[in-house]
Design an enzyme around this catalytic site. Sequence first.
Site, mmCIF file in Angstrom:
data_model
loop_
_atom_site.group_PDB
_atom_site.id
_atom_site.type_symbol
_atom_site.label_atom_id
_atom_site.label_comp_id
_atom_site.label_asym_id
_atom_site.label_seq_id
_atom_site.Cartn_x
_atom_site.Cartn_y
_atom_site.Cartn_z
ATOM 1 C CG HIS A 1 -1.651 1.237 1.483
ATOM 2 N ND1 HIS A 1 -2.922 1.443 1.032
ATOM 3 C CD2 HIS A 1 -1.307 2.376 2.139
ATOM 4 C CE1 HIS A 1 -3.340 2.641 1.389
ATOM 5 N NE2 HIS A 1 -2.381 3.231 2.062
ATOM 6 C CD GLU A 2 1.728 3.517 3.658
ATOM 7 O OE1 GLU A 2 1.909 4.571 3.021
ATOM 8 O OE2 GLU A 2 0.754 3.354 4.412
ATOM 9 C CG HIS B 1 -5.872 6.592 0.363
ATOM 10 N ND1 HIS B 1 -5.446 7.622 1.154
ATOM 11 C CD2 HIS B 1 -5.129 5.523 0.720
ATOM 12 C CE1 HIS B 1 -4.491 7.198 1.965
ATOM 13 N NE2 HIS B 1 -4.278 5.926 1.723
ATOM 14 C CG HIS C 1 0.355 6.002 -0.740
ATOM 15 N ND1 HIS C 1 -0.772 6.430 -1.401
ATOM 16 C CD2 HIS C 1 -0.065 5.582 0.479
ATOM 17 C CE1 HIS C 1 -1.827 6.277 -0.624
ATOM 18 N NE2 HIS C 1 -1.422 5.759 0.523
#
Length: 358
Positions: free
Chosen positions: A119-120, A129, A123
């Site tokens: 997830h990071e 998101h 980014h």
Amino acid sequence: MIPLLLLLCLQGNIARIIEKRQVFQRGPDHEQFKWPNNTVHYYFDDNQFDPSMTEAVLRAMELLSTHTCIKFSTEPSDVMIRMESDPRQNFCYAEIGHVRPHQKFSFVSACYSSGAAAHELIHSLGFIHTHQRSDRDQYLDFRMNLEDMSPDMRDQYKIYEGQTLYVPYDYGSKNIRMTDTMGTEMLAFYDYLMINKYYECSCDTDLKCQNHGYPNPANCSQCNCPYGYGGDDCSRRAEPGQTVMATVEPQTVTIKLDAGYRNGDERQVDFIYSYLWIEAPANKSIVTRIELVSKEKCFPGCSRGGVEIKTNDDDRLTSRRFCCGTGQFDRSFHSPTIVMAYNSVGVDEYIIHYRHDP
């Protein structure tokens, strides 16, 4: 993972919101925030990074680099991600895109899993998101007053201007039955596709992928397949698993997944999976119900383990997931109907009830 999550750890409890993203375009030069040569440069800060978190981060890199054209390198570069474990914070965060020397990436034990690390990293690749997408109000009903939040929290829910949406909104629309689905720490099929589109990853191949798969830029002799499909061209069932034939009479099949434990009683870095194909005669819908045998894992987003029955018309999208409570009846018009079980800690056991309509 993917399918993933907004990790906001509040008083030790991780609030996982959603699992997909889209790219945030800043300024006229859209290429400025993409990693050159599709290569992300990083290093672990020996003084600040918790070494027990290394496995999760490296596994996340492996998942991304084996499904996309993105590579991760520790070779020195003008812009590098500085991996740290900020002791002042109980949540994980990363700067969006290719930004500056020693850009921030903090990963702490509260977020431990390959999905949270992915997830990071996504980014860092340039994505925000999904609940900040320009079309989010078509899919989410916010029942909160943003003005009552702190400025930092409010920023987590604002809609960013200047977006490019590469994939459909994936979580189940405004269906209240999807509550346990949002935020599972699992990379989704559309996560990989989104990255591949943004970074213009492609293959020069004659490979014909089936069941909505596409050639994998990391290995052009194989396809990236939606969950439940396998083989080089997505024409077969993913393994491990089994195939059953539904009849008009109710039947059952048991799925048992033993993920074991890490360090005695902790979750594993990633999930194990099992796939069930339920087939039926032509033009017959399949009715299923899940019965939980093992202990409930009522975590937000079924983030430790659960079962997903693929009932969406587009089986690349995430369907409703189940991990606790009483299973409801689901109806699918797909043959095969895919049942995906996943687990990251201890033993999960489910009984799947199934039949087809007369």
